[in-house]
Design an enzyme around this catalytic site. Structure first.
Site, PDB file in Angstrom:
ATOM      1  N   ASP A   1      -0.360 -84.901  55.809  1.00 25.98           N
ATOM      2  CA  ASP A   1      -0.409 -84.715  57.263  1.00 25.98           C
ATOM      3  C   ASP A   1      -1.639 -83.889  57.631  1.00 25.98           C
ATOM      4  O   ASP A   1      -2.222 -83.206  56.784  1.00 25.98           O
ATOM      5  CB  ASP A   1       0.865 -84.039  57.794  1.00 25.98           C
TER       6      ASP A   1
ATOM      7  N   GLU B   1       3.111 -80.064  55.993  1.00 23.53           N
ATOM      8  CA  GLU B   1       2.514 -78.758  55.672  1.00 23.53           C
ATOM      9  C   GLU B   1       1.993 -78.088  56.925  1.00 23.53           C
ATOM     10  O   GLU B   1       2.161 -76.888  57.119  1.00 23.53           O
ATOM     11  CB  GLU B   1       1.373 -78.921  54.653  1.00 23.53           C
TER      12      GLU B   1
HETATM   13  N1  BES Z   1      -5.123 -75.735  53.609  1.00 21.66           N
HETATM   14  C1  BES Z   1      -4.710 -74.818  54.614  1.00 21.66           C
HETATM   15  C2  BES Z   1      -4.649 -73.382  54.147  1.00 21.66           C
HETATM   16  C3  BES Z   1      -5.920 -72.786  53.628  1.00 21.66           C
HETATM   17  C4  BES Z   1      -7.169 -73.153  54.113  1.00 21.66           C
HETATM   18  C5  BES Z   1      -5.846 -71.822  52.673  1.00 21.66           C
HETATM   19  C6  BES Z   1      -8.325 -72.586  53.601  1.00 21.66           C
HETATM   20  C7  BES Z   1      -6.974 -71.213  52.174  1.00 21.66           C
HETATM   21  C8  BES Z   1      -8.236 -71.617  52.635  1.00 21.66           C
HETATM   22  C9  BES Z   1      -3.341 -75.255  55.149  1.00 21.66           C
HETATM   23  O1  BES Z   1      -3.303 -76.634  55.425  1.00 21.66           O
HETATM   24  C10 BES Z   1      -3.095 -74.575  56.457  1.00 21.66           C
HETATM   25  O2  BES Z   1      -3.808 -74.839  57.391  1.00 21.66           O
HETATM   26  N2  BES Z   1      -2.076 -73.727  56.531  1.00 21.66           N
HETATM   27  C11 BES Z   1      -1.708 -73.112  57.768  1.00 21.66           C
HETATM   28  C12 BES Z   1      -0.303 -72.611  57.717  1.00 21.66           C
HETATM   29  C13 BES Z   1       0.738 -73.640  58.059  1.00 21.66           C
HETATM   30  C14 BES Z   1       2.127 -73.032  57.994  1.00 21.66           C
HETATM   31  C15 BES Z   1       0.510 -74.269  59.393  1.00 21.66           C
HETATM   32  C16 BES Z   1      -2.593 -71.937  58.065  1.00 21.66           C
HETATM   33  O3  BES Z   1      -3.104 -71.276  57.145  1.00 21.66           O
HETATM   34  O4  BES Z   1      -2.786 -71.668  59.252  1.00 21.66           O
HETATM   35 MN    MN Z   2      -4.096 -77.721  53.903  1.00 19.24          MN
HETATM   36 MN    MN Z   3      -4.343 -76.950  57.403  1.00 22.42          MN
END
Ligand code: BES
Ligand code: MN
Ligand code: MN
Length: 457
Positions: free
Chosen positions: A88, A152
């Site tokens: 996603d 995710e």
């Molecule tokens: N891949 C990201 C997280 C990420 C990006 C970690 C770059 C380290 C470096 C992940 O898809 C993401 O965006 N996570 C969200 C949290 C989620 C609960 C919506 C975030 O970090 O905002």
């Molecule tokens: Mn991600």
């Molecule tokens: Mn992300």
């Protein structure tokens, strides 16, 4: 035997075209308008896993979007790697800021521009292609399981249920994830931690209806002004989060740990230039790496209220709202921080307004081991393919499911990401360098090779 590089070279075009097909699906999990597309994406991923040689491929239904599972179990005596990723993507808005449409992948200057190019389609698909490579060249050295989810970006609520219900099927020695960033291609790095998250929405209500801002303005508190003041008070003069108890559980790093993290290459002028800002901002007493990797923060992700359409409308709004997130570090708990915020926000509300706080999703922070067999395998793999040892860094983002893998399955994670902070994740014109894509496909088989070798020692 064909070498890794040869196989990639001979299949380059096809590997890229398949990623393009994957990127054409607008698999936005947050917006129900894309439901059919998200479901089609899951089927595409399953089909590609099957073609690559996975067994028992299944599109596992959940109360939300399905989880794609597949495996290749070659020998119970060999170690098992569980690859996690997500198909996603974040919403593409604001659409008018994209130079080319978000779901029509376009190459400019060696980079693929598309929503999800880096986060996480470009990155998890490297694992599918690396797996195909190992199958085709008869070099798969260990058991491999794939779990690619579709929620995710909206908090993985159904994945946690799936994990709890499928502990045996998911049993593995390590979780391998490519969904984080490197410092740069010249300075390869491995993230050794992720921040946790507490996400809430606040709504401030003043009068029972929108009012004429001339007739009533000056006599009734404006909820937008009150909300702005309340939000402004959430940081103190040192840019620390001004919520009682917020830092109580924060694990302070030792001087040695701080020095290690700060030894990573960092060019403040470049950093500012890239963002077009004159000065940086942050918690006093900490470096940029520390502020984004090891310190908790509070951000306003969106703020609205009143008239935001074309032209001018004179109105004193009845309501104003904001979406607020707090990034957490060990040993903070998202539940406790959510509670502290809620209590505090209610307490600071002046009598002119009513306040409503609604929690969204949360997730716990993690630190991954740097002395494990799997981490050493990742170090060796990157050293071999980049010609340089990776620098350990702490990621500022969150992948809440990592803490859950540890809690529920007892498995630690290796974060072997190949993105760059400048890849514009969640932003218009998200991109992923074609070079990084192939580099990842070449590095991943080396991880499996060294993981199997070092596990046998
Ligand atoms: N891949 C990201 C997280 C990420 C990006 C970690 C770059 C380290 C470096 C992940 O898809 C993401 O965006 N996570 C969200 C949290 C989620 C609960 C919506 C975030 O970090 O905002
Ligand atoms: Mn991600
Ligand atoms: Mn992300």
């Amino acid at each position: 035997m064909q070498t890794i590089k040869q196989y990639v070279e001979q299949n380059k075009e096809r590997m890229l075209n398949e990623l393009f097909d994957l990127l054409r699906f607008p698999s936005v999990s947050a917006d129900p308008a894309f439901k059919a597309d998200v479901l089609k994406t899951a089927d595409y991923v399953a089909e590609k896993l099957r073609q690559a040689g996975a067994d028992n491929v299944e599109v596992c239904p959940t109360a939300g979007y399905p989880i794609v599972y597949g495996e290749k179990l070659i020998d119970p005596a060999k170690p098992t790697v569980l690859v996690y990723g997500h198909y996603d993507v974040q919403p593409a808005d604001p659409l008018d800021l994209w130079k080319t449409p978000p779901f029509e992948p376009t190459v400019r200057d060696g980079k693929i521009y598309a929503r999800g190019a880096c986060d996480d389609k470009g990155q998890f698909y490297m694992h599918v292609k690396a797996f195909e490579l190992m199958m085709q060249t008869d070099t798969l050295p260990c058991n491999i399981k794939f779990m690619i989810e579709g929620e995710e970006e909206v908090g993985s609520a159904n994945l946690s249920i799936f994990v709890k219900a499928n502990k045996e099927r998911l049993a593995a020695d390590v979780v391998l994830i490519s969904d984080t960033s490197m410092i740069s291609m010249e300075h390869p790095s491995l993230e050794t931690g992720l921040r946790g998250l507490a996400y809430l929405e606040v709504e401030v209500t003043g009068p029972n209806r929108d009012l004429h801002s001339g007739v009533y303005g000056g006599a009734v508190a404006n909820p937008a002004t009150i909300l702005a003041k309340m939000i402004a008070s959430l940081h103190d003069d040192n840019n620390k989060v001004n919520i009682p108890g917020f830092y109580d559980d924060v694990l302070e790093l030792t001087d040695t740990e701080r020095a290690e993290l700060n030894a990573a290459p960092y060019d403040e002028q470049e950093y500012k230039k890239d963002l077009d800002v004159v000065e940086l901002w942050g918690e006093k007493g900490y470096s940029t790496f520390e502020r984004t990797g090891t310190r908790p923060t509070l951000e306003v992700n969106g703020i609205w209220g009143g008239y935001i359409g074309e032209g001018a409308k004179t109105v004193l709004p009845s309501k104003a709202s904001a979406k607020i997130s707090m990034r957490l570090v060990p040993n903070q708990s998202s539940e406790k921080i959510t509670q502290l915020f809620t209590e505090h926000f209610n307490k600071i509300a002046p009598p002119y307004v009513k306040v409503k706080v609604t929690p969204h999703h949360g997730g716990e922070p993690v630190v991954t081991p740097t002395d494990s067999v799997a981490y050493r395998a990742a170090q060796k793999a990157i050293t071999e393919s980049f010609g340089k040892a990776p620098i350990p860094t702490r990621g500022g983002g969150s992948i809440p499911i990592v803490a859950l893998f540890e809690a529920e399955l007892g498995i630690k994670t290796v974060l072997m990401g190949f993105g760059l902070d400048s890849d514009a994740l969640h932003s218009p014109n998200e991109k992923y360098d074609i070079f990084n894509y192939y580099k990842g496909i070449e590095t991943i088989p080396l991880f499996h090779k060294y993981f199997a070798e070092l596990s046998g020692e």
